[in-house]
Design an enzyme around this catalytic site. Structure first.
Site, mmCIF file in Angstrom:
data_model
loop_
_atom_site.group_PDB
_atom_site.id
_atom_site.type_symbol
_atom_site.label_atom_id
_atom_site.label_comp_id
_atom_site.label_asym_id
_atom_site.label_seq_id
_atom_site.Cartn_x
_atom_site.Cartn_y
_atom_site.Cartn_z
ATOM 1 N N ASP A 208 0.877 -1.183 0.000
ATOM 2 C CA ASP A 208 0.000 0.000 0.000
ATOM 3 C C ASP A 208 0.904 1.219 0.000
ATOM 4 O OD1 ASP A 208 -1.956 2.069 0.762
ATOM 5 O OD2 ASP A 208 -3.249 0.416 1.359
ATOM 6 N N SER B 42 -11.998 -5.294 -6.892
ATOM 7 C CA SER B 42 -11.885 -3.838 -6.732
ATOM 8 C C SER B 42 -12.422 -3.087 -7.951
ATOM 9 C CB SER B 42 -10.441 -3.478 -6.430
ATOM 10 O OG SER B 42 -10.404 -2.259 -5.757
ATOM 11 N N ARG B 43 -11.617 -2.969 -8.990
ATOM 12 C CA ARG B 43 -12.075 -2.343 -10.235
ATOM 13 C C ARG B 43 -11.385 -3.048 -11.408
ATOM 14 N NH1 ARG B 43 -15.705 -0.719 -7.786
ATOM 15 N NH2 ARG B 43 -16.455 1.412 -7.487
ATOM 16 N N ASP C 19 -14.608 -10.052 -9.769
ATOM 17 C CA ASP C 19 -15.979 -9.539 -9.651
ATOM 18 C C ASP C 19 -16.143 -8.310 -10.544
ATOM 19 O OD1 ASP C 19 -18.593 -9.490 -8.333
ATOM 20 O OD2 ASP C 19 -17.904 -7.670 -7.324
ATOM 21 N N GLU D 41 -16.699 -3.707 -18.281
ATOM 22 C CA GLU D 41 -17.971 -4.241 -17.753
ATOM 23 C C GLU D 41 -19.189 -3.365 -18.056
ATOM 24 O OE1 GLU D 41 -16.849 -4.331 -13.500
ATOM 25 O OE2 GLU D 41 -18.443 -2.868 -13.143
ATOM 26 N N HIS E 282 -19.914 -7.969 -10.641
ATOM 27 C CA HIS E 282 -19.875 -6.816 -9.728
ATOM 28 C C HIS E 282 -20.979 -6.909 -8.659
ATOM 29 C CE1 HIS E 282 -18.003 -2.584 -9.651
ATOM 30 N NE2 HIS E 282 -18.415 -2.898 -8.445
HETATM 31 P P1 NAD Z 1 -10.062 2.328 1.200
HETATM 32 O O1 NAD Z 1 -9.900 3.743 0.747
HETATM 33 O O2 NAD Z 1 -10.426 2.052 2.616
HETATM 34 O O3 NAD Z 1 -8.710 1.511 0.882
HETATM 35 C C1 NAD Z 1 -8.015 1.640 -0.316
HETATM 36 C C2 NAD Z 1 -6.539 1.435 0.001
HETATM 37 O O4 NAD Z 1 -5.822 1.477 -1.247
HETATM 38 C C3 NAD Z 1 -5.974 2.559 0.893
HETATM 39 O O5 NAD Z 1 -5.281 1.976 1.987
HETATM 40 C C4 NAD Z 1 -5.020 3.298 -0.027
HETATM 41 O O6 NAD Z 1 -3.876 3.832 0.639
HETATM 42 C C5 NAD Z 1 -4.633 2.188 -0.991
HETATM 43 N N1 NAD Z 1 -4.015 2.691 -2.201
HETATM 44 C C6 NAD Z 1 -4.219 3.877 -2.836
HETATM 45 N N2 NAD Z 1 -3.398 3.988 -3.900
HETATM 46 C C7 NAD Z 1 -2.668 2.847 -3.932
HETATM 47 C C8 NAD Z 1 -1.649 2.386 -4.782
HETATM 48 N N3 NAD Z 1 -1.197 3.116 -5.811
HETATM 49 N N4 NAD Z 1 -1.116 1.165 -4.538
HETATM 50 C C9 NAD Z 1 -1.561 0.423 -3.484
HETATM 51 N N5 NAD Z 1 -2.521 0.815 -2.637
HETATM 52 C C10 NAD Z 1 -3.060 2.022 -2.859
HETATM 53 O O7 NAD Z 1 -11.120 1.701 0.196
HETATM 54 P P2 NAD Z 1 -11.976 0.369 0.409
HETATM 55 O O8 NAD Z 1 -13.282 0.709 1.026
HETATM 56 O O9 NAD Z 1 -11.113 -0.669 1.035
HETATM 57 O O10 NAD Z 1 -12.296 -0.005 -1.117
HETATM 58 C C11 NAD Z 1 -11.256 -0.424 -1.986
HETATM 59 C C12 NAD Z 1 -11.782 -0.507 -3.400
HETATM 60 O O11 NAD Z 1 -12.739 -1.574 -3.485
HETATM 61 C C13 NAD Z 1 -12.589 0.717 -3.873
HETATM 62 O O12 NAD Z 1 -11.737 1.721 -4.388
HETATM 63 C C14 NAD Z 1 -13.494 0.155 -4.939
HETATM 64 O O13 NAD Z 1 -12.854 0.305 -6.199
HETATM 65 C C15 NAD Z 1 -13.579 -1.330 -4.591
HETATM 66 N N6 NAD Z 1 -14.959 -1.752 -4.248
HETATM 67 C C16 NAD Z 1 -15.537 -2.741 -4.958
HETATM 68 C C17 NAD Z 1 -16.835 -3.170 -4.646
HETATM 69 C C18 NAD Z 1 -17.503 -4.289 -5.383
HETATM 70 O O14 NAD Z 1 -18.734 -4.453 -5.251
HETATM 71 N N7 NAD Z 1 -16.800 -5.111 -6.135
HETATM 72 C C19 NAD Z 1 -17.515 -2.546 -3.600
HETATM 73 C C20 NAD Z 1 -16.878 -1.531 -2.874
HETATM 74 C C21 NAD Z 1 -15.595 -1.141 -3.194
#
Ligand code: NAD
Length: 338
Positions: free
Chosen positions: A174, A233-234, A258, A263, A295
């Site tokens: 991270d 994630s994305r 997912d 998508e 998703h």
């Molecule tokens: P969060 O902000 O709590 O955590 C994200 C982490 O990524 C942070 O610790 C941040 O420092 C880190 N980060 C930022 N840039 C980075 C990099 N270049 N390299 C490595 N780490 C990096 O967010 P979260 O609530 O844990 O959500 C994470 C992701 O999950 C969201 O951004 C979203 O894209 C995805 N998500 C997907 C779904 C789904 O239904 N599939 C639902 C919710 C969220």
């Protein structure tokens, strides 16, 4: 306040409708995705409520602003689909729902791990067809394996906690360490070290210019042969063509996702009567060691209920001209005469 809610499904109507009893906003539900040609649906609505695949790029935002929209209320965490520069330039604001249930997404990621490892998708279909053979169903003990968590925020921490329960070693990458993960025993390392040492790699960072195609031909080569890669994630975090090559060569042993980088034209719709035109997607899902869900990681009662509640609270704050608790920080607005 009049709110145009785009990309709505039955569960959005149900949960937003219930949560709105306390707020009394005028919610206008549209199944259509937001894109330039659907912006007219929001004319006269100060607020639009959007989901992950709605298009909030410059052109769309300009058209929305011309129709009187001033707040983009995202009912999701990620905001990679919103052009924040354009939002700032147009004097709009954006709110999102961070941290609605990290458990929902983390538990789904673990579900993909188990499904792929123990080939539950094959076993389920076999038994339904009275095929009780175990050939080809062998998995591995998750206990003792090394799990690499990329992005150790809310969801990454929950995922790490569950995997610790399986008896895994935790590695993290991270840009910012999370003390709660250190407390779990996670060792932080460089990305290349995490990739090289992990049996299972799970992505939990946001999609940003710096994380676009984080998983690509080069980083896949740094992984352990036969690695399991999970992405909840994305889609844009992963170069899908490189993953396909990795699967074909055996470098990637399992791929669970997912999300998918293209998508927008597929997910959240029933396309079972149509011919899918996306050859990359079709090839990806043809592999027997790939599991794709559309998703749905967020889709638990608790998560959707919190999303609805927080979104409506944000809209009420906006209506009452109060500070927006869940605002996304915007780039500084450049004055028109600068
Ligand atoms: P969060 O902000 O709590 O955590 C994200 C982490 O990524 C942070 O610790 C941040 O420092 C880190 N980060 C930022 N840039 C980075 C990099 N270049 N390299 C490595 N780490 C990096 O967010 P979260 O609530 O844990 O959500 C994470 C992701 O999950 C969201 O951004 C979203 O894209 C995805 N998500 C997907 C779904 C789904 O239904 N599939 C639902 C919710 C969220």
């Amino acid at each position: 306040m009049k709110v145009a809610v785009f990309s709505t499904k039955q569960y959005d109507r149900k949960f937003l409708g219930a949560a709105n009893a306390e707020h009394g906003h005028e919610l206008i539900f549209y199944e259509a995705q937001l894109e330039p040609k659907t912006t007219s649906l929001a004319t006269g609505c100060p607020v639009v409520c959007l989901f992950v695949n709605d298009d909030a790029s410059v052109k769309t935002l300009e058209m929305l602003a011309a129709g009187g929209t001033r707040l983009i209320a995202l009912r999701c965490t990620g905001y990679n689909n919103v052009d924040l520069d354009a939002v700032a330039a147009l004097g709009m604001q954006v709110v999102r729902v961070a941290n609605y249930s990290p458990y929902a997404v983390a538990e789904h990621a673990v579900g993909l791990v188990l499904m792929l490892n123990r080939k539950l998708y094959k076993a389920y279909n076999r038994v339904r067809e009275d095929n009780f053979s175990l050939d080809g169903l062998m998995g591995f003990d998750i206990y003792g394996k090394t799990v690499g968590v990329i992005g150790t925020g809310q969801i990454g921490r929950c995922f790490a906690q569950i995997m610790k329960g399986f008896g895994c070693q935790l590695l993290g990458y991270d840009v910012q360490q999370n003390p709660a993960c250190v407390e779990l025993g996670m060792q932080y390392a460089d990305l290349s070290d995490v990739l090289a040492s992990s049996d299972i790699i799970s992505l939990h960072c946001p999609l940003l210019p710096s994380t676009y195609h984080l998983i690509n031909a080069t980083t896949i080569q740094q992984m352990k042969p036969g690695v399991m890669v999970i992405n909840t994630s994305r889609g844009g975090l992963v170069d899908t063509s490189a993953v396909i090559e990795g699967i074909k060569s055996g470098q990637i042993g399992f791929f669970g996702t997912d999300v998918y980088e293209e998508e927008e034209t597929l997910f959240f719709q029933d396309l079972s009567d149509t011919v899918i035109q996306d050859d990359v997607f079709q090839l990806l899902q043809s592999f027997s060691n790939v599991v794709i869900t559309a998703h749905q990681a967020f889709l638990t009662r608790e998560a959707v209920s919190t999303i609805a509640k927080t979104t409506l609270e944000s809209i009420t704050e906006f209506e009452q001209d109060r500070p927006l608790t869940h605002a996304i920080a915007l780039p500084e607005k450049i004055p028109a005469n600068a």
